[in-house]
Design a protein around this motif. Structure first.
Motif, PDB file in Angstrom:
ATOM      1  N   ALA A   1      77.147  24.106 -14.638  1.00 40.75           N
ATOM      2  CA  ALA A   1      76.958  24.919 -15.842  1.00 40.75           C
ATOM      3  C   ALA A   1      76.713  26.381 -15.520  1.00 40.75           C
ATOM      4  O   ALA A   1      76.517  27.177 -16.418  1.00 40.75           O
ATOM      5  CB  ALA A   1      75.791  24.367 -16.655  1.00 40.75           C
ATOM      6  N   ALA A   2      76.694  26.740 -14.240  1.00 36.51           N
ATOM      7  CA  ALA A   2      76.478  28.137 -13.867  1.00 36.51           C
ATOM      8  C   ALA A   2      77.633  28.589 -12.984  1.00 36.51           C
ATOM      9  O   ALA A   2      78.062  27.868 -12.098  1.00 36.51           O
ATOM     10  CB  ALA A   2      75.153  28.301 -13.123  1.00 36.51           C
ATOM     11  N   TRP A   3      78.161  29.785 -13.226  1.00 36.43           N
ATOM     12  CA  TRP A   3      79.222  30.312 -12.381  1.00 36.43           C
ATOM     13  C   TRP A   3      79.098  31.815 -12.357  1.00 36.43           C
ATOM     14  O   TRP A   3      78.344  32.410 -13.114  1.00 36.43           O
ATOM     15  CB  TRP A   3      80.604  29.853 -12.858  1.00 36.43           C
ATOM     16  N   SER A   4      79.842  32.435 -11.438  1.00 35.99           N
ATOM     17  CA  SER A   4      79.656  33.872 -11.254  1.00 35.99           C
ATOM     18  C   SER A   4      80.982  34.603 -11.306  1.00 35.99           C
ATOM     19  O   SER A   4      82.038  34.040 -11.034  1.00 35.99           O
ATOM     20  CB  SER A   4      78.971  34.159  -9.906  1.00 35.99           C
ATOM     21  N   ALA A   5      80.909  35.858 -11.659  1.00 36.12           N
ATOM     22  CA  ALA A   5      82.082  36.714 -11.692  1.00 36.12           C
ATOM     23  C   ALA A   5      81.655  38.124 -11.323  1.00 36.12           C
ATOM     24  O   ALA A   5      80.525  38.519 -11.580  1.00 36.12           O
ATOM     25  CB  ALA A   5      82.706  36.705 -13.080  1.00 36.12           C
ATOM     26  N   THR A   6      82.563  38.862 -10.693  1.00 36.99           N
ATOM     27  CA  THR A   6      82.285  40.240 -10.329  1.00 36.99           C
ATOM     28  C   THR A   6      83.314  41.138 -10.995  1.00 36.99           C
ATOM     29  O   THR A   6      84.515  40.899 -10.892  1.00 36.99           O
ATOM     30  CB  THR A   6      82.348  40.428  -8.797  1.00 36.99           C
ATOM     31  N   VAL A   7      82.857  42.157 -11.671  1.00 37.76           N
ATOM     32  CA  VAL A   7      83.732  43.077 -12.384  1.00 37.76           C
ATOM     33  C   VAL A   7      83.984  44.297 -11.514  1.00 37.76           C
ATOM     34  O   VAL A   7      83.086  44.779 -10.825  1.00 37.76           O
ATOM     35  CB  VAL A   7      83.081  43.505 -13.721  1.00 37.76           C
ATOM     36  N   ARG A   8      85.208  44.794 -11.537  1.00 34.89           N
ATOM     37  CA  ARG A   8      85.550  45.964 -10.738  1.00 34.89           C
ATOM     38  C   ARG A   8      84.637  47.135 -11.076  1.00 34.89           C
ATOM     39  O   ARG A   8      84.341  47.390 -12.239  1.00 34.89           O
ATOM     40  CB  ARG A   8      87.009  46.349 -11.006  1.00 34.89           C
TER      41      ARG A   8
ATOM     42  N   VAL B   1      80.370  50.061 -25.973  1.00 34.84           N
ATOM     43  CA  VAL B   1      81.065  48.872 -26.468  1.00 34.84           C
ATOM     44  C   VAL B   1      82.571  49.068 -26.394  1.00 34.84           C
ATOM     45  O   VAL B   1      83.111  50.059 -26.895  1.00 34.84           O
ATOM     46  CB  VAL B   1      80.639  48.558 -27.913  1.00 34.84           C
ATOM     47  N   ALA B   2      83.234  48.107 -25.763  1.00 31.69           N
ATOM     48  CA  ALA B   2      84.682  48.158 -25.611  1.00 31.69           C
ATOM     49  C   ALA B   2      85.361  47.770 -26.921  1.00 31.69           C
ATOM     50  O   ALA B   2      84.766  47.113 -27.783  1.00 31.69           O
ATOM     51  CB  ALA B   2      85.123  47.229 -24.486  1.00 31.69           C
ATOM     52  N   SER B   3      86.609  48.123 -27.052  1.00 33.44           N
ATOM     53  CA  SER B   3      87.368  47.762 -28.243  1.00 33.44           C
ATOM     54  C   SER B   3      87.979  46.378 -28.083  1.00 33.44           C
ATOM     55  O   SER B   3      88.186  45.908 -26.965  1.00 33.44           O
ATOM     56  CB  SER B   3      88.485  48.786 -28.495  1.00 33.44           C
ATOM     57  N   GLY B   4      88.265  45.728 -29.190  1.00 33.80           N
ATOM     58  CA  GLY B   4      88.982  44.461 -29.183  1.00 33.80           C
ATOM     59  C   GLY B   4      88.173  43.291 -28.657  1.00 33.80           C
ATOM     60  O   GLY B   4      86.942  43.327 -28.587  1.00 33.80           O
ATOM     61  N   GLU B   5      88.887  42.230 -28.263  1.00 35.59           N
ATOM     62  CA  GLU B   5      88.269  41.001 -27.759  1.00 35.59           C
ATOM     63  C   GLU B   5      87.708  41.242 -26.368  1.00 35.59           C
ATOM     64  O   GLU B   5      88.092  42.179 -25.668  1.00 35.59           O
ATOM     65  CB  GLU B   5      89.318  39.880 -27.725  1.00 35.59           C
ATOM     66  N   HIS B   6      86.819  40.372 -25.930  1.00 38.82           N
ATOM     67  CA  HIS B   6      86.251  40.507 -24.605  1.00 38.82           C
ATOM     68  C   HIS B   6      86.078  39.134 -23.974  1.00 38.82           C
ATOM     69  O   HIS B   6      86.006  38.122 -24.660  1.00 38.82           O
ATOM     70  CB  HIS B   6      84.919  41.244 -24.653  1.00 38.82           C
ATOM     71  N   LEU B   7      86.009  39.125 -22.632  1.00 41.05           N
ATOM     72  CA  LEU B   7      85.876  37.864 -21.908  1.00 41.05           C
ATOM     73  C   LEU B   7      84.471  37.287 -22.027  1.00 41.05           C
ATOM     74  O   LEU B   7      84.291  36.152 -22.418  1.00 41.05           O
ATOM     75  CB  LEU B   7      86.220  38.068 -20.431  1.00 41.05           C
ATOM     76  N   ALA B   8      83.485  38.043 -21.630  1.00 38.28           N
ATOM     77  CA  ALA B   8      82.130  37.508 -21.610  1.00 38.28           C
ATOM     78  C   ALA B   8      81.088  38.476 -22.120  1.00 38.28           C
ATOM     79  O   ALA B   8      79.988  38.060 -22.472  1.00 38.28           O
ATOM     80  CB  ALA B   8      81.767  37.079 -20.182  1.00 38.28           C
ATOM     81  N   ALA B   9      81.417  39.763 -22.158  1.00 41.79           N
ATOM     82  CA  ALA B   9      80.461  40.767 -22.619  1.00 41.79           C
ATOM     83  C   ALA B   9      81.221  41.862 -23.367  1.00 41.79           C
ATOM     84  O   ALA B   9      82.294  42.286 -22.925  1.00 41.79           O
ATOM     85  CB  ALA B   9      79.700  41.373 -21.439  1.00 41.79           C
ATOM     86  N   PRO B  10      80.684  42.336 -24.486  1.00 43.45           N
ATOM     87  CA  PRO B  10      81.368  43.378 -25.256  1.00 43.45           C
ATOM     88  C   PRO B  10      81.216  44.769 -24.666  1.00 43.45           C
ATOM     89  O   PRO B  10      81.900  45.700 -25.083  1.00 43.45           O
ATOM     90  CB  PRO B  10      80.693  43.286 -26.626  1.00 43.45           C
ATOM     91  N   THR B  11      80.302  44.923 -23.704  1.00 43.51           N
ATOM     92  CA  THR B  11      80.074  46.229 -23.104  1.00 43.51           C
ATOM     93  C   THR B  11      81.088  46.490 -21.990  1.00 43.51           C
ATOM     94  O   THR B  11      81.487  45.574 -21.272  1.00 43.51           O
ATOM     95  CB  THR B  11      78.640  46.324 -22.545  1.00 43.51           C
ATOM     96  N   VAL B  12      81.495  47.737 -21.839  1.00 38.70           N
ATOM     97  CA  VAL B  12      82.497  48.120 -20.845  1.00 38.70           C
ATOM     98  C   VAL B  12      81.975  47.816 -19.446  1.00 38.70           C
ATOM     99  O   VAL B  12      80.881  48.235 -19.074  1.00 38.70           O
ATOM    100  CB  VAL B  12      82.846  49.612 -20.966  1.00 38.70           C
ATOM    101  N   GLY B  13      82.767  47.075 -18.666  1.00 40.47           N
ATOM    102  CA  GLY B  13      82.333  46.759 -17.314  1.00 40.47           C
ATOM    103  C   GLY B  13      81.098  45.889 -17.253  1.00 40.47           C
ATOM    104  O   GLY B  13      80.360  45.917 -16.280  1.00 40.47           O
TER     105      GLY B  13
END
Length: 259
Positions: free
Chosen positions: A36-43, A129-141
């Motif tokens: 139930a836990a996983w990780s991701a790294t954003v550029r 806040v980014a525009s449009g849909e988002h993967l996991a967070a609405p904030t940029v990066g």
């Protein structure tokens, strides 16, 4: 070019090639791990990228938190009610708004996603806040586009600092431009240096779980560190950030940060 997200099992997902962001998010989570836990790294983004990619930038205080299961029945989302007190860029959002971030607990379903910001009632932040849909967070990066406004003592004076969810405070370079400083935390109003710790070491400094469920602990809260004397810094003010957002103040490129 779209933002790239790197997942714990070596899976890379490019936003430009995702046609349904939340479905893609759930799909990759299912492929990457059975837990139930996983990780991701954003550029890592330049400060100017964070600003320019944001459709809306505002300061506000978290006034409420609710958690819910998404439409697929496989992802938990945490909704933060935010009282907006200062609109810095973009269309009017009204006196209040809601932002949704991946992760949380509903009943026996508990999901934690590393690097996705989590907040508490009373937190005052600046949201990019980014525009449009988002993967996991609405904030940029993800954490790069969310700055907590926190009080801390600097040189025997209490002042407000702007610290990203990734732990990087906004500072001023010698030439007056904005830059990201080495990571810190605020413990009891004191600045605690954490830049000497590796990212893994910071993740391992845990005490109490933030989210728990039938599967046990899935996200953890960092344990306190002993305060250390911070090096001399020129911390940026809220007014400095406003100048940067307006374009009147420049920023140091990421490759030159922390030098």
């Amino acid at each position: 070019m779209g933002e790239e997200f790197y997942f714990s099992r070596g899976v890379a997902l490019n936003w430009n090639y995702c046609k349904a962001s939340r479905w893609a998010f759930v799909l990759v989570a299912a492929l990457a791990t059975q837990e139930a836990a996983w990780s991701a790294t954003v550029r890592k983004l330049e400060l100017t990228e964070v600003r320019d990619r944001a459709e809306s930038i505002f300061a506000g205080t978290v006034t409420g938190i609710t958690q819910r299961v998404g439409d697929t029945g496989k992802m938990v989302w945490t909704d933060y009610a935010i009282e907006v007190d200062d609109l810095l860029k973009g269309p009017a959002r009204g006196a209040s708004t809601t932002l949704s971030f991946a992760g949380g607990t509903v009943g026996d379903l508990s999901i934690g996603v590393s690097d996705v910001p989590h907040l508490s009632v009373g937190d005052r932040c600046v949201f990019f806040v980014a525009s449009g849909e988002h993967l996991a967070a609405p904030t940029v990066g993800w954490g790069q586009g969310l700055y907590r406004i926190q009080e801390a003592r600097t040189e025997d004076t209490s002042r407000q600092l702007l610290i990203s969810f990734d732990g990087e405070p906004l500072q001023l370079a010698e030439d007056g431009r904005l830059l990201r400083g080495p990571t810190i935390q605020i413990e009891g109003g004191e600045i605690v240096e954490t830049a000497h710790l590796t990212a893994e070491a910071r993740r391992q400094r845990v005490s109490e779980p933030v989210w728990t469920g039938a599967s046990g602990e899935v996200a953890l809260q960092p344990a306190p560190l002993a305060a250390q004397a911070p090096p001399a810094r020129r911390f940026a003010s809220y007014d400095d950030l406003k100048l940067f957002i307006s374009g009147a103040l420049g920023a140091v490129p990421t490759r030159a940060d922390h030098r």
